[in-house]
Design a protein around this motif. Structure first.
Motif, mmCIF file in Angstrom:
data_model
loop_
_atom_site.group_PDB
_atom_site.id
_atom_site.type_symbol
_atom_site.label_atom_id
_atom_site.label_comp_id
_atom_site.label_asym_id
_atom_site.label_seq_id
_atom_site.Cartn_x
_atom_site.Cartn_y
_atom_site.Cartn_z
ATOM 1 N N LEU A 52 0.555 9.585 5.634
ATOM 2 C CA LEU A 52 1.353 9.858 4.887
ATOM 3 C C LEU A 52 1.062 8.235 4.013
ATOM 4 O O LEU A 52 1.102 8.073 2.959
ATOM 5 C CB LEU A 52 2.878 10.297 4.839
ATOM 6 C CG LEU A 52 3.372 10.773 3.253
ATOM 7 C CD1 LEU A 52 3.162 11.192 2.767
ATOM 8 C CD2 LEU A 52 4.759 11.128 3.243
ATOM 9 N N GLU A 78 3.648 -1.939 -1.226
ATOM 10 C CA GLU A 78 2.996 -0.829 -1.222
ATOM 11 C C GLU A 78 2.423 -1.734 0.513
ATOM 12 O O GLU A 78 2.384 -1.078 1.219
ATOM 13 C CB GLU A 78 1.550 -0.539 -1.609
ATOM 14 C CG GLU A 78 2.156 0.478 -2.332
ATOM 15 C CD GLU A 78 2.129 -0.463 -3.921
ATOM 16 O OE1 GLU A 78 2.762 -1.851 -3.781
ATOM 17 O OE2 GLU A 78 2.638 -0.030 -5.049
ATOM 18 N N TYR A 122 -0.567 6.077 4.514
ATOM 19 C CA TYR A 122 -2.268 5.335 4.390
ATOM 20 C C TYR A 122 -2.978 6.037 3.244
ATOM 21 O O TYR A 122 -3.310 5.457 1.872
ATOM 22 C CB TYR A 122 -2.946 5.753 5.158
ATOM 23 C CG TYR A 122 -3.334 4.458 6.555
ATOM 24 C CD1 TYR A 122 -3.275 3.111 5.866
ATOM 25 C CD2 TYR A 122 -3.440 4.872 7.725
ATOM 26 C CE1 TYR A 122 -3.480 2.938 6.849
ATOM 27 C CE2 TYR A 122 -3.489 4.178 8.852
ATOM 28 C CZ TYR A 122 -3.661 3.512 8.378
ATOM 29 O OH TYR A 122 -3.309 1.639 9.480
ATOM 30 N N GLU A 123 -2.428 7.575 2.749
ATOM 31 C CA GLU A 123 -2.771 8.428 1.678
ATOM 32 C C GLU A 123 -2.018 7.836 0.237
ATOM 33 O O GLU A 123 -2.252 7.990 -0.870
ATOM 34 C CB GLU A 123 -2.546 9.761 2.351
ATOM 35 C CG GLU A 123 -3.166 10.697 0.882
ATOM 36 C CD GLU A 123 -5.012 10.979 0.307
ATOM 37 O OE1 GLU A 123 -5.167 11.148 -0.728
ATOM 38 O OE2 GLU A 123 -5.198 9.988 1.605
ATOM 39 N N TYR A 124 -0.359 7.617 0.703
ATOM 40 C CA TYR A 124 0.306 7.617 -0.783
ATOM 41 C C TYR A 124 1.432 6.229 0.500
ATOM 42 O O TYR A 124 2.103 5.905 0.390
ATOM 43 C CB TYR A 124 1.078 8.157 -0.915
ATOM 44 C CG TYR A 124 0.547 9.759 -1.099
ATOM 45 C CD1 TYR A 124 -0.261 10.227 -2.035
ATOM 46 C CD2 TYR A 124 0.700 10.701 0.139
ATOM 47 C CE1 TYR A 124 -0.290 11.443 -2.474
ATOM 48 C CE2 TYR A 124 -0.361 11.927 -0.093
ATOM 49 C CZ TYR A 124 -0.744 12.518 -1.389
ATOM 50 O OH TYR A 124 -1.631 13.357 -1.585
ATOM 51 N N VAL A 163 3.050 4.701 -1.792
ATOM 52 C CA VAL A 163 3.708 3.825 -2.604
ATOM 53 C C VAL A 163 4.967 4.781 -1.442
ATOM 54 O O VAL A 163 6.050 4.084 -1.345
ATOM 55 C CB VAL A 163 3.752 4.482 -4.047
ATOM 56 C CG1 VAL A 163 5.941 4.427 -4.133
ATOM 57 C CG2 VAL A 163 3.756 3.644 -4.749
ATOM 58 N N ALA A 164 5.025 5.803 -1.318
ATOM 59 C CA ALA A 164 5.641 6.864 0.118
ATOM 60 C C ALA A 164 5.675 5.632 0.915
ATOM 61 O O ALA A 164 6.264 6.467 2.005
ATOM 62 C CB ALA A 164 4.801 7.934 -0.494
#
Length: 208
Positions: free
Chosen positions: A157, A5, A159-161, A163-164
């Motif tokens: 996106l 991550e 920072y929030e997820y 894994v993504a």
């Protein structure tokens, strides 16, 4: 947050810095100052981005880039000036993301971050050079607006997820390479046509 991550966030940040360095710094600083992005212990060095002075300078740069990037040919001049700024900035941001206790990882992150930002910068600058050859000025404004929205959206996106963030980084990398290849093909075709017209000029109009 695992190493995958962290690397995904670092790569995404470096690639987005090649598009909109000031916007990345400003958006990250705002997110940190508002508490939206909680920092692990080894990412505390990024807290400097929430400093009011850093955010103020980033805001001025973001505003200047917002207008300069939407004016034909001025955007290319702006990209030329920032050929060094964006890669160095991307490398430093990436350096701040990885664990400082491992010097080897820091060196690798610095090199990869700078290389990623330079690649993104090259893709953006090449695409703009192609767009500037179009007589339609609104295409430049549209492309710049898409870059603004995409930078903020993809940064959120990542920072929030976390894994993504890996998928975001891979998608950005593929997009930058595609932009470079497309720009190379279009510019080659453009210069080839120009060369043909030079070698075979149109015959003069018949005399009355």
């Amino acid at each position: 947050m695992g190493i995958v991550e962290i690397l995904g966030i670092a790569t995404s940040v470096s690639l987005l810095s090649g598009w909109r360095f000031y916007l990345v710094v400003l958006a990250t600083g705002i997110a940190m100052r508002s508490g939206y992005v909680p920092l692990p212990e080894h990412l505390e060095s990024l807290a400097i981005l929430a400093n009011p002075w850093v955010m103020g300078i980033a805001a001025v740069g973001t505003l200047a880039e917002f207008f300069a990037d939407k004016i034909m040919w001025l955007d290319s001049a702006w990209d030329t000036v920032h050929t060094l700024v964006r890669p160095i900035g991307g490398a430093l941001l990436t350096l701040a993301v990885v664990d400082p206790s491992d010097p080897a990882t820091q060196v690798i992150a610095f090199l990869l971050g700078g290389g990623g930002a330079l690649l993104a910068h090259g893709g953006k600058a090449s695409a703009r050079a192609v767009v500037n050859t179009s007589p339609e000025p609104f295409s430049n404004v549209a492309l710049s607006g898409v870059e603004d929205i995409a930078t903020v959206g993809l940064l959120w996106l990542a920072y929030e997820y976390p894994v993504a963030a890996v998928a975001v980084a891979l998608a950005l990398l593929a997009l930058c390479v595609a932009l470079l290849l497309l720009a190379r093909r279009l510019l080659k075709r453009l210069f080839f046509r120009t060369g043909e017209q030079t070698q075979h000029p149109l015959p003069p109009p018949p005399l009355p």
